[in-house]
Design a protein around this motif. Structure first.
Motif, PDB file in Angstrom:
ATOM      1  N   PRO A  65      -4.734   3.894   4.291  1.00  0.00           N
ATOM      2  CA  PRO A  65      -5.125   2.699   4.671  1.00  0.00           C
ATOM      3  C   PRO A  65      -5.516   2.769   6.245  1.00  0.00           C
ATOM      4  O   PRO A  65      -5.359   3.725   6.950  1.00  0.00           O
ATOM      5  CB  PRO A  65      -3.560   1.930   4.518  1.00  0.00           C
ATOM      6  N   GLN A  80      -9.175   3.294   2.434  1.00  0.00           N
ATOM      7  CA  GLN A  80      -9.862   2.020   3.079  1.00  0.00           C
ATOM      8  C   GLN A  80     -10.639   2.092   4.566  1.00  0.00           C
ATOM      9  O   GLN A  80     -10.644   2.932   5.293  1.00  0.00           O
ATOM     10  CB  GLN A  80      -8.430   1.267   3.556  1.00  0.00           C
ATOM     11  N   TRP A  90     -12.250  -0.495  -0.411  1.00  0.00           N
ATOM     12  CA  TRP A  90     -11.159   0.553  -0.852  1.00  0.00           C
ATOM     13  C   TRP A  90     -12.372   1.613  -1.452  1.00  0.00           C
ATOM     14  O   TRP A  90     -13.172   1.349  -2.420  1.00  0.00           O
ATOM     15  CB  TRP A  90     -10.204   0.341  -1.721  1.00  0.00           C
ATOM     16  N   VAL A 114      -3.432   8.182  -0.353  1.00  0.00           N
ATOM     17  CA  VAL A 114      -3.867   6.699   0.160  1.00  0.00           C
ATOM     18  C   VAL A 114      -3.956   6.856   1.704  1.00  0.00           C
ATOM     19  O   VAL A 114      -2.965   7.069   2.175  1.00  0.00           O
ATOM     20  CB  VAL A 114      -2.923   5.761  -0.338  1.00  0.00           C
ATOM     21  N   PHE A 124      -2.742  -3.927  -2.931  1.00  0.00           N
ATOM     22  CA  PHE A 124      -3.195  -2.603  -3.579  1.00  0.00           C
ATOM     23  C   PHE A 124      -3.527  -2.660  -5.059  1.00  0.00           C
ATOM     24  O   PHE A 124      -4.452  -2.075  -5.696  1.00  0.00           O
ATOM     25  CB  PHE A 124      -2.434  -1.409  -3.012  1.00  0.00           C
ATOM     26  N   ILE A 170       0.872  -1.209  -0.042  1.00  0.00           N
ATOM     27  CA  ILE A 170      -0.064   0.044   0.146  1.00  0.00           C
ATOM     28  C   ILE A 170       0.899   1.146   0.050  1.00  0.00           C
ATOM     29  O   ILE A 170       1.748   1.434   0.846  1.00  0.00           O
ATOM     30  CB  ILE A 170      -0.781  -0.147   1.243  1.00  0.00           C
TER      31      ILE A 170
END
Length: 466
Positions: A82, A411, A431, A80, A367, A57
């Motif tokens: 996560p 996420q 996601w 991103v 990912f 990720i």
């Protein structure tokens, strides 16, 4: 929740505008959540957890590609977000809100004030309602003209249920209108809203929704109200409890008090503790303050959390969908409104009960696999007509410079409907790809572009709930 991104809420649900849909139809395409038929179930049964190092990720992600014969350009320059494992899969079911829970809300939110019935129907009013329904049933020709021959029998059955409810209400109805303390009893919605009375008709079936309403006077100089609605029918489900000031648009008499976002969250958390509501995480918080106008308002949105992982707030799911696989059930949310330091609104939508933890830490896709699913979904489904209404005369037969800018990849967990299970849902890792649409240089606002199941890579249709 340092690694979690709370996407801005763009859709507020107005429950009071609900109408019942017609018969559901089969979907034109295979249902999205079971596209990889049985794959997710097999992964859950294997009982393997993800190896965080192999998920790869990134902190950010960049890409660009074109859609719809190069009419749309997609730019991915995204942060991103996560979440740390474990990522669970949890089976849940709707929670039916009880009279006891409504009483608890009144104790806390009415601040010790007496709770009353909003309007006590007199025996004469109840008799008139019963008479109206009986007259409708007796004139089947007129009934068929109004609802259609094919719906006559079901309508009669609905009317007979209403008659039985009102005959029961007649036993305790007073001879003359009087102020009564709340009896904490559920009634058909028509009991309060007079649906099907004075020439009206319950053709939308709203009397299948059971309601409980309590009011109180002199709540900071205003009238407060609690409304509970429960419905469990083939067309749609509804579980809602809301507290609000009846005259919330006339609150200028409440002295101005500026509070911070942290103070607002503290006020909200203390109220949730008093209400006995646990397992919800703060998802977003908005503040609108204007000292010159004497107002400081905060809106806090909470979503359920499982294993410390929050559920991503869904859009306004289509409860009127005719798709036979659609969930027809609003996504769970809890909203608290604070005005000048005072809570004047609480709305609890679609609370859920845990049935079973299917996996305490399920294996999820790397990912790159998730991103590949997003890219394929955009290429196969996203067209100019998704952005611009073909009937819009401004753009007919004209070129338009359309760009999709993906700015956040988040996420979390999300609720989905299983194909052959009408009673339960699954909370699964996902996601979510969000960003904005630009048309001829103008920003057309933020949007969710794809919700990808992190377990099997299938795309979730968030407006249908599967």
């Amino acid at each position: 929740m340092s690694m979690r991104y709370a996407a801005k809420v763009v859709t507020i649900i107005f429950i009071n505008a609900l109408l019942v849909s017609g018969c559901r139809q089969s979907p034109e395409e295979d249902i999205v959540v079971n596209k990889n038929e049985g794959t997710m179930e097999k992964i859950i049964q294997q009982g393997k957890a993800s190896d965080k190092e192999n998920l790869n990720i990134p902190e950010t992600y960049t890409d660009s590609f074109s859609l719809d014969a190069d009419e749309i350009k997609v730019n991915v320059d995204a942060k991103v977000h996560p979440v740390d494992p474990p990522l669970p899969v949890v089976r849940v079911k709707p929670h039916v809100i009880t009279a006891e829970e409504a009483q608890k809300w009144a104790e806390v939110l009415f601040e010790g004030k007496t709770a009353y019935e909003p309007h006590t129907m007199t025996k004469q009013e109840v008799e008139e309602k019963i008479l109206w329904y009986k007259q409708r049933i007796s004139d089947k020709e007129a009934l068929a003209a109004d609802v259609g021959e094919e719906n006559v029998q079901s309508t009669i059955e609905s009317y007979e249920e209403s008659i039985a409810d009102f005959e029961k209400a007649y036993e305790t109805a007073p001879d003359a209108e009087l102020r009564q303390e709340c009896r904490w009893e559920f009634h058909p919605m028509g009991y309060y809203n007079e649906i099907g009375y004075d020439g009206g008709m319950d053709e939308e079936g709203l009397n299948k929704t059971q309601q409980l309403i309590a009011v109180t006077d002199d709540l900071n100089g205003h009238t407060g109200q609690i409304v509970v609605s429960n419905r469990d029918e083939e067309d749609y489900r509804l579980n809602l409890m809301a507290f609000y000031y009846l005259d919330e648009h006339e609150m200028n008499d409440i002295p101005y008090k500026k509070i911070s976002a942290e103070e607002a969250a503290s006020i909200a958390d203390k109220v949730l503790e008093k209400l006995g509501i646990e397992g919800w995480a703060l998802y977003s918080s908005d503040n609108n303050s204007n000292e010159d106008e004497g107002k400081d308002s905060h809106m806090l949105i909470y979503t359920p959390a499982y294993g410390d992982v929050p559920v991503i707030q869904g859009p306004g799911v289509d409860v009127k969908s005719e798709d036979i696989y659609a969930s027809n059930y609003y996504y769970s949310s809890l909203r608290i409104d604070i005005y000048n330091g005072i809570i004047y609104g609480v709305e609890w939508i679609s609370p859920l009960e845990e049935v079973k933890t299917e996996s305490s830490d399920v294996e999820t896709l790397p990912f790159e696999k998730v991103y590949e699913a997003f890219r394929n979904q955009m290429k196969s489904k996203y067209t100019r007509d998704k952005v611009i209404d073909p009937a819009d005369p401004t753009f007919q037969n004209k070129e338009a410079d359309i760009e999709v800018n993906i700015t956040h990849i988040t996420q979390g967990l999300f609720r989905i409907k299983e194909k052959d299970n009408k009673e339960e849902f699954l909370i699964v890792p996902v996601w979510c790809f969000t960003g904005e649409v630009m048309v001829n240089g103008d920003n057309w606002g933020e949007s969710e572009f794809a919700m990808i199941n992190a377990v099997d890579g299938s795309t979730i249709d968030t407006f249908l709930g599967y």
